[in-house]
Structure formats: structure tokens, C-alpha cells
Design a protein around this motif. Structure first.
Motif, short mmCIF file in Angstrom:
data_model
loop_
_atom_site.label_atom_id
_atom_site.label_comp_id
_atom_site.label_asym_id
_atom_site.label_seq_id
_atom_site.Cartn_x
_atom_site.Cartn_y
_atom_site.Cartn_z
N ASP A 140 60.24 11.41 103.36
CA ASP A 140 60.00 10.02 102.55
C ASP A 140 58.53 9.86 102.69
O ASP A 140 57.97 10.05 103.51
N SER A 200 70.91 -0.64 93.04
CA SER A 200 70.67 0.01 94.51
C SER A 200 69.15 -0.13 94.87
O SER A 200 69.14 0.32 96.06
N TYR A 225 63.12 -0.09 98.88
CA TYR A 225 64.08 0.86 99.41
C TYR A 225 65.20 1.08 98.32
O TYR A 225 65.61 0.16 97.68
N GLN A 226 65.70 2.39 98.20
CA GLN A 226 66.81 2.59 97.31
C GLN A 226 67.86 3.13 98.32
O GLN A 226 67.80 3.85 98.95
N LYS A 229 68.88 6.68 99.48
CA LYS A 229 67.80 7.74 99.28
C LYS A 229 66.54 7.45 99.99
O LYS A 229 65.81 8.31 100.71
N THR A 230 66.15 6.06 100.23
CA THR A 230 64.75 5.74 100.91
C THR A 230 65.26 4.55 101.90
O THR A 230 66.21 3.98 102.01
#
Length: 256
Positions: A140, A200, A225-226, A229-230
């Protein structure tokens, strides 16, 4: 913050005494009889005592103003700066020890500005934090921004506006947490807001707002953030960094 000019009070002349003209059902007014010598002497004595009383009140009030200024403070009076002072570069004073432990690469080119005026000194600093937050998933690359602002209010009592901002944030959906023992009044405000176009994606804002006397302080961390994913650092981790780094910065501009 500026205080709107107050409208001046108009003072017209006293209305002229109305007298009915003779011959229209009302007798013409008669002149008052001359005052006796005793009455004149009484009026002079009363006027003399009134003058002496006014002088004594003036002397006592002046002593109060000079020795006990708090007794004559009005709700709109400035609260004093408690030793805080303006600096040319607020970013240079912000060491950000805690945030630099969370983010591995601090901003090399922060932006800052300082404005000085008789009523208000204002300082701000904008910088970014990036490249791999502690606690993020492997690979990340996290980005976040910090914005610090200090206002030194020398002409007005800023307390009502500070309290109104707290109420406004609560109405906007921020989670408010008081911070006892920090300045005269302090709280953190947190909000996690999904994107309107892609639920999201989330925008996170975590703020610290503080007032001490006529000094107001604001430090905001912003990230995103997603889902799945993150990620971003934990909420309490950011909150503790806001508090610790703010204490250091406030000391650097004259706080205790």
C-alpha cells in the motif's frame, strides 16, 4: 474574525414645548414665580454635593479598572493570548514526532503563511504524509494531509464562535469527543464519509480544535481508503498523534 460595525445612535433635539395659543379654550401659560433665596441656596448645595459624589465615584472606578481589570470585563472583551505569539513559519515549528512514526515519509515542501493585523494574527501550515502507513497492507502507498491553523484574537472574545463551531460539527455528523485538561476547551471531531459515486471509497477526517484564552487552534488529518483494498491507520492512533503533536506545536509558539 471581524466584529461588524455598530450603527451609531442618533440623538435628535428635544421636542419643543407646545403651548396652546390664547383664545382657543386654553389660557396662555404663565411664567413660573422666581425662586426664593433659600431655594437657590439649597440648589447650590445639592449641586455641590452631587459634584463631590461624582468625583469620588470616578476615583473609585478608576482604581477598580487599574487594580482589578476582571471586574470590568464585558462578554465581548478579548480574553488575552496567554503567552502565544505569531511566528513566521508554523510548519517549521510543527515537528510532528508522532505522525512521522505513522507515516514513513513526511512532506519535504510544506506550505505555510502568516498574517499579522492589529485585531488578529493568523498562521497556517499545509503538508502531506505518504509512502506506506504503518498498519497498512503490503504494497500500500497511503496518502494523507495535515492542515494546522492558529488564530490569535486580540480584539474580541472568540469563545462564543468556538462553541458554535462545535455544535455545527455535531450537526454535520462528526463524532465529538471532549479533551479535558487541554487549554480552556478542546475536543476531537471524527467523520467517515462514503463517496457519493462509489460507496466503497471513504473519506476520513479527524480534527482537533482547541481554545486557550484568545488563541484558537485547529489541526486536521484527512485520508481515504477503499473497502477491502486499502486501509488507513486506526482512529485512536490518529487521535493520539493529533494530541501529542499539537501539545509540542503549541509549546513552540509560547504555550505552557
Amino acid at each position: 474574525m471581524t466584529t461588524p460595525p455598530q450603527a451609531g445612535t442618533g440623538y435628535g433635539g428635544l421636542p419643543a414645548q407646545q403651548t396652546a395659543a390664547p383664545g382657543y379654550g386654553h389660557p396662555a401659560p404663565q411664567p413660573a414665580p422666581p425662586a426664593s433665596d433659600n431655594r437657590r441656596g439649597s440648589l447650590r448645595r445639592n449641586a455641590g454635593w452631587a459634584f463631590v459624589g461624582a468625583v469620588l465615584v470616578s476615583v473609585v472606578w478608576t482604581a477598580v479598572v487599574l487594580t482589578v481589570p476582571g471586574m470590568v470585563t464585558t462578554p465581548g472583551s478579548p480574553l488575552g493570548l496567554r503567552g502565544y505569539h505569531a511566528v513566521d513559519d508554523l510548519c517549521a515549528k510543527a515537528k510532528l514526532v508522532k505522525f512521522n512514526q505513522i507515516y514513513r515519509k513526511p512532506d519535504d515542501t510544506p506550505n505555510h503563511r502568516t498574517d499579522r493585523a492589529p485585531a488578529l494574527d493568523s498562521m497556517n501550515c499545509v503538508l502531506s504524509l505518504q509512502q506506506g502507513s504503518v498498519g497498512g497492507s503490503a504494497g500500500d502507498t497511503e496518502y494523507a494531509s495535515l492542515y494546522a491553523q492558529v488564530g490569535l484574537h486580540k480584539a474580541v472574545n472568540v469563545s462564543p464562535e468556538f462553541d458554535a463551531e462545535k455544535a455545527g460539527r455535531r450537526q454535520d455528523g462528526y463524532r465529538i469527543t471532549d479533551v479535558p485538561g487541554f487549554g480552556d476547551s478542546a475536543y476531537t471531531a471524527y467523520r467517515d464519509e462514503p463517496s457519493a459515486t462509489d460507496k466503497s471509497w471513504h473519506s476520513i477526517t479527524h480534527e482537533l480544535l482547541l481554545r486557550e484564552g484568545g488563541m484558537t487552534y485547529y489541526l486536521s488529518w484527512s485520508g481515504s481508503y477503499q473497502e477491502g483494498k486499502t486501509s488507513v491507520p486506526e482512529q485512536e492512533t490518529i487521535r493520539q498523534a493529533l494530541l501529542a503533536d499539537s501539545r509540542d506545536l503549541l509549546k513552540a509558539i509560547g504555550g505552557r
